[in-house]
Design a protein around this motif. Sequence first.
Motif, PDB file in Angstrom:
ATOM      1  N   ALA A 250     -20.364   6.244 -29.670  1.00 14.53           N
ATOM      2  CA  ALA A 250     -21.486   5.567 -30.323  1.00 14.53           C
ATOM      3  C   ALA A 250     -21.267   4.062 -30.370  1.00 14.53           C
ATOM      4  CB  ALA A 250     -21.669   6.119 -31.733  1.00 14.53           C
ATOM      5  N   ALA A 251     -20.028   3.635 -30.632  1.00 15.55           N
ATOM      6  CA  ALA A 251     -19.740   2.208 -30.731  1.00 15.55           C
ATOM      7  C   ALA A 251     -19.972   1.496 -29.400  1.00 15.55           C
ATOM      8  CB  ALA A 251     -18.297   2.000 -31.189  1.00 15.55           C
ATOM      9  N   LEU A 252     -19.592   2.139 -28.288  1.00 11.27           N
ATOM     10  CA  LEU A 252     -19.780   1.525 -26.973  1.00 11.27           C
ATOM     11  C   LEU A 252     -21.257   1.453 -26.607  1.00 11.27           C
ATOM     12  CD1 LEU A 252     -16.835   3.054 -24.897  1.00 11.27           C
ATOM     13  CD2 LEU A 252     -16.975   0.814 -25.982  1.00 11.27           C
ATOM     14  N   ARG A 253     -22.000   2.504 -26.911  1.00  9.54           N
ATOM     15  CA  ARG A 253     -23.438   2.482 -26.600  1.00  9.54           C
ATOM     16  C   ARG A 253     -24.157   1.419 -27.443  1.00  9.54           C
ATOM     17  NH1 ARG A 253     -26.034   8.396 -25.737  1.00  9.54           N
ATOM     18  NH2 ARG A 253     -27.776   7.003 -25.210  1.00  9.54           N
ATOM     19  N   GLU A 254     -23.779   1.304 -28.698  1.00 10.86           N
ATOM     20  CA  GLU A 254     -24.390   0.283 -29.553  1.00 10.86           C
ATOM     21  C   GLU A 254     -24.063  -1.115 -29.029  1.00 10.86           C
ATOM     22  OE1 GLU A 254     -24.228  -1.318 -34.197  1.00 10.86           O
ATOM     23  OE2 GLU A 254     -23.217   0.550 -33.633  1.00 10.86           O
ATOM     24  N   ALA A 255     -22.812  -1.316 -28.589  1.00 14.74           N
ATOM     25  CA  ALA A 255     -22.397  -2.615 -28.064  1.00 14.74           C
ATOM     26  C   ALA A 255     -23.111  -2.958 -26.759  1.00 14.74           C
ATOM     27  CB  ALA A 255     -20.888  -2.631 -27.846  1.00 14.74           C
ATOM     28  N   ASN A 256     -23.614  -1.936 -26.082  1.00 12.44           N
ATOM     29  CA  ASN A 256     -24.325  -2.146 -24.815  1.00 12.44           C
ATOM     30  C   ASN A 256     -25.843  -2.056 -25.005  1.00 12.44           C
ATOM     31  OD1 ASN A 256     -24.139  -2.744 -22.023  1.00 12.44           O
ATOM     32  ND2 ASN A 256     -24.531  -0.595 -21.505  1.00 12.44           N
ATOM     33  N   GLY A 257     -26.308  -2.379 -26.190  1.00 11.80           N
ATOM     34  CA  GLY A 257     -27.740  -2.397 -26.452  1.00 11.80           C
ATOM     35  C   GLY A 257     -28.376  -1.031 -26.457  1.00 11.80           C
ATOM     36  N   GLY A 258     -27.589   0.000 -26.823  1.00 16.33           N
ATOM     37  CA  GLY A 258     -28.108   1.361 -26.891  1.00 16.33           C
ATOM     38  C   GLY A 258     -28.009   2.124 -25.582  1.00 16.33           C
ATOM     39  N   LYS A 259     -27.560   1.468 -24.536  1.00 10.09           N
ATOM     40  CA  LYS A 259     -27.453   2.117 -23.228  1.00 10.09           C
ATOM     41  C   LYS A 259     -26.017   2.563 -22.965  1.00 10.09           C
ATOM     42  CE  LYS A 259     -28.945  -1.540 -21.160  1.00 10.09           C
ATOM     43  NZ  LYS A 259     -29.373  -2.489 -20.095  1.00 10.09           N
ATOM     44  N   ARG A 260     -25.890   3.587 -22.115  1.00  9.72           N
ATOM     45  CA  ARG A 260     -24.564   4.006 -21.672  1.00  9.72           C
ATOM     46  C   ARG A 260     -23.954   2.928 -20.784  1.00  9.72           C
ATOM     47  NH1 ARG A 260     -23.290   9.400 -22.369  1.00  9.72           N
ATOM     48  NH2 ARG A 260     -24.935  10.653 -23.320  1.00  9.72           N
ATOM     49  N   VAL A 261     -22.641   2.938 -20.649  1.00 13.14           N
ATOM     50  CA  VAL A 261     -21.924   1.882 -19.926  1.00 13.14           C
ATOM     51  C   VAL A 261     -21.605   2.328 -18.503  1.00 13.14           C
ATOM     52  CG1 VAL A 261     -20.973   0.947 -22.054  1.00 13.14           C
ATOM     53  CG2 VAL A 261     -19.662   2.660 -20.777  1.00 13.14           C
ATOM     54  N   ASN A 262     -21.354   1.350 -17.638  1.00 15.47           N
ATOM     55  CA  ASN A 262     -21.089   1.652 -16.227  1.00 15.47           C
ATOM     56  C   ASN A 262     -19.616   1.864 -15.920  1.00 15.47           C
ATOM     57  OD1 ASN A 262     -23.531  -0.759 -15.911  1.00 15.47           O
ATOM     58  ND2 ASN A 262     -23.904   1.310 -15.150  1.00 15.47           N
ATOM     59  N   ILE A 263     -18.753   1.042 -16.516  1.00 21.28           N
ATOM     60  CA  ILE A 263     -17.320   1.082 -16.199  1.00 21.28           C
ATOM     61  C   ILE A 263     -16.512   0.980 -17.482  1.00 21.28           C
ATOM     62  CG2 ILE A 263     -15.417  -0.213 -15.121  1.00 21.28           C
ATOM     63  CD1 ILE A 263     -17.358  -1.071 -12.929  1.00 21.28           C
ATOM     64  N   VAL A 264     -15.450   1.774 -17.566  1.00 18.78           N
ATOM     65  CA  VAL A 264     -14.487   1.665 -18.665  1.00 18.78           C
ATOM     66  C   VAL A 264     -13.086   1.569 -18.061  1.00 18.78           C
ATOM     67  CG1 VAL A 264     -13.452   2.769 -20.680  1.00 18.78           C
ATOM     68  CG2 VAL A 264     -15.904   3.019 -20.264  1.00 18.78           C
ATOM     69  N   LEU A 265     -12.320   0.572 -18.497  1.00 13.64           N
ATOM     70  CA  LEU A 265     -10.911   0.454 -18.123  1.00 13.64           C
ATOM     71  C   LEU A 265     -10.085   0.886 -19.327  1.00 13.64           C
ATOM     72  CD1 LEU A 265     -10.897  -3.006 -16.273  1.00 13.64           C
ATOM     73  CD2 LEU A 265     -11.529  -0.733 -15.406  1.00 13.64           C
ATOM     74  N   ASP A 266      -9.268   1.930 -19.135  1.00 13.84           N
ATOM     75  CA  ASP A 266      -8.615   2.565 -20.283  1.00 13.84           C
ATOM     76  C   ASP A 266      -7.140   2.816 -20.023  1.00 13.84           C
ATOM     77  OD1 ASP A 266      -8.214   3.988 -22.713  1.00 13.84           O
ATOM     78  OD2 ASP A 266      -8.477   5.868 -21.634  1.00 13.84           O
ATOM     79  N   MET A 267      -6.312   2.353 -20.965  1.00  9.89           N
ATOM     80  CA  MET A 267      -4.884   2.656 -20.902  1.00  9.89           C
ATOM     81  C   MET A 267      -4.399   3.234 -22.228  1.00  9.89           C
ATOM     82  SD  MET A 267      -3.613   0.199 -23.071  1.00  9.89           S
ATOM     83  CE  MET A 267      -1.906  -0.061 -22.619  1.00  9.89           C
ATOM     84  N   THR A 268      -5.319   3.800 -22.998  1.00 12.53           N
ATOM     85  CA  THR A 268      -4.985   4.278 -24.332  1.00 12.53           C
ATOM     86  C   THR A 268      -4.639   5.758 -24.347  1.00 12.53           C
ATOM     87  OG1 THR A 268      -6.496   2.625 -25.255  1.00 12.53           O
ATOM     88  CG2 THR A 268      -5.776   4.395 -26.714  1.00 12.53           C
ATOM     89  N   GLY A 269      -5.515   6.584 -23.770  1.00  8.80           N
ATOM     90  CA  GLY A 269      -5.296   8.025 -23.798  1.00  8.80           C
ATOM     91  C   GLY A 269      -5.885   8.651 -25.049  1.00  8.80           C
ATOM     92  N   GLY A 270      -5.701   9.949 -25.180  1.00 11.83           N
ATOM     93  CA  GLY A 270      -6.161  10.665 -26.356  1.00 11.83           C
ATOM     94  C   GLY A 270      -7.665  10.621 -26.541  1.00 11.83           C
ATOM     95  N   ALA A 271      -8.095  10.552 -27.809  1.00 13.77           N
ATOM     96  CA  ALA A 271      -9.513  10.620 -28.146  1.00 13.77           C
ATOM     97  C   ALA A 271     -10.301   9.443 -27.585  1.00 13.77           C
ATOM     98  CB  ALA A 271      -9.686  10.685 -29.665  1.00 13.77           C
ATOM     99  N   ILE A 272      -9.655   8.275 -27.471  1.00 18.76           N
ATOM    100  CA  ILE A 272     -10.359   7.099 -26.931  1.00 18.76           C
ATOM    101  C   ILE A 272     -10.829   7.383 -25.509  1.00 18.76           C
ATOM    102  CG2 ILE A 272     -10.075   4.713 -26.150  1.00 18.76           C
ATOM    103  CD1 ILE A 272     -10.384   4.942 -29.141  1.00 18.76           C
ATOM    104  N   THR A 273      -9.983   8.013 -24.713  1.00 23.26           N
ATOM    105  CA  THR A 273     -10.371   8.354 -23.342  1.00 23.26           C
ATOM    106  C   THR A 273     -11.516   9.354 -23.346  1.00 23.26           C
ATOM    107  OG1 THR A 273      -8.090   7.995 -22.605  1.00 23.26           O
ATOM    108  CG2 THR A 273      -9.535   9.228 -21.125  1.00 23.26           C
ATOM    109  N   ASP A 274     -11.403  10.391 -24.134  1.00 27.60           N
ATOM    110  CA  ASP A 274     -12.444  11.423 -24.193  1.00 27.60           C
ATOM    111  C   ASP A 274     -13.789  10.813 -24.588  1.00 27.60           C
ATOM    112  OD1 ASP A 274     -10.419  13.283 -23.657  1.00 27.60           O
ATOM    113  OD2 ASP A 274     -10.047  13.637 -25.792  1.00 27.60           O
ATOM    114  N   GLN A 275     -13.785   9.984 -25.616  1.00 32.27           N
ATOM    115  CA  GLN A 275     -15.031   9.405 -26.109  1.00 32.27           C
ATOM    116  C   GLN A 275     -15.575   8.342 -25.157  1.00 32.27           C
ATOM    117  OE1 GLN A 275     -14.357   8.153 -30.178  1.00 32.27           O
ATOM    118  NE2 GLN A 275     -13.541  10.165 -30.744  1.00 32.27           N
TER     119      GLN A 275
END
Length: 318
Positions: free
Chosen positions: A189-214
């Motif tokens: 929800a936080a990422l969609r809100e930050a993108n003006g309510g739209k889904r995002v195109n690219i995510v760069l992730d090195m965290t793992g766990g729930a952050i990756t899933d979400q």
Amino acid sequence: MRAVQVTEFGGPEVLNLVELPDPEPGPGQVLIEVDRVGVNYADTHQAENSYLAPSKLPLVPGGEVVGRTPEGKRVVALLDGGGYAERAVANLATTFDVPDGVDDLTALSFIVQGMTAWLLLRKSCHLESGESVVVHAAAGGVGTLAVQLAKAWGAGRVIATASNETKRELALELGADIAIDSRSEDMTAALREANGGKRVNIVLDMTGGAITDQSIAALAPFGRLGFYGMASREQPKPAELRNLLGHSTTIAGMWLPHAFTLPGNVFGKGMNELFELALAGKIRAVAGGEYGLAEARAAHEALRSRGTVGKLLLDPSK
């Protein structure tokens, strides 16, 4: 020579300053008088033997150094280990000349973190102009450079995540359009809100766990997640192929050594592009702190606390 050695696996406490013989270069290798050593999160995994490539004892950690060859040439190099020392041996194939005007911090920031960001955006996620890019851990070594590269290459909106206000302010200063709290309970929800309510195109992730899933759940159709680490030391849920199909989702893993298997000297071309961008003032390395060789434990403790920003260095003269 002075070096940091590990004789048993574990946390920062297993890093010990010792005297060792100078390393001897073999065919296709070069001896480097080390000026600075780069500290990476992967080093903490290597010390506890939880890295992708198994570690063998005893070992001297450290996969990157900047310094001078016996001929006086200034170089930055990736190593198979042995970097936490006054002298190190590198393969010529992973050793690169440092241009005049590029300092030690910048050279070391680029050879692992910079090239990681470059490969994620160029090869793994194939950034196109106008796309939205999420950079998790945006104040870290990779994150600070990924934010800048995404903007330089035409990202439409760069969304940074970081754990405190100081880190979020740094991400904004580097060019992020918005910075949000990485501890949000519902990252989708936080990422969609930050993108003006739209889904995002690219995510760069090195965290793992729930952050990756979400983060995967926040991707738009044909969205891509570039996965390059697991700082939380928590496994994300296994991806179900039918869900990838149902949302046209790409999950791309990236491990830096594989770049050397690509034809056409891709790694060298990436380093040259990063150097050119730095010399043109379009990207910059962020200093995260410098420690003496005798303070390697403190450097690892700081890195594992996830309280650092930018690039951490060791000075082998101290």
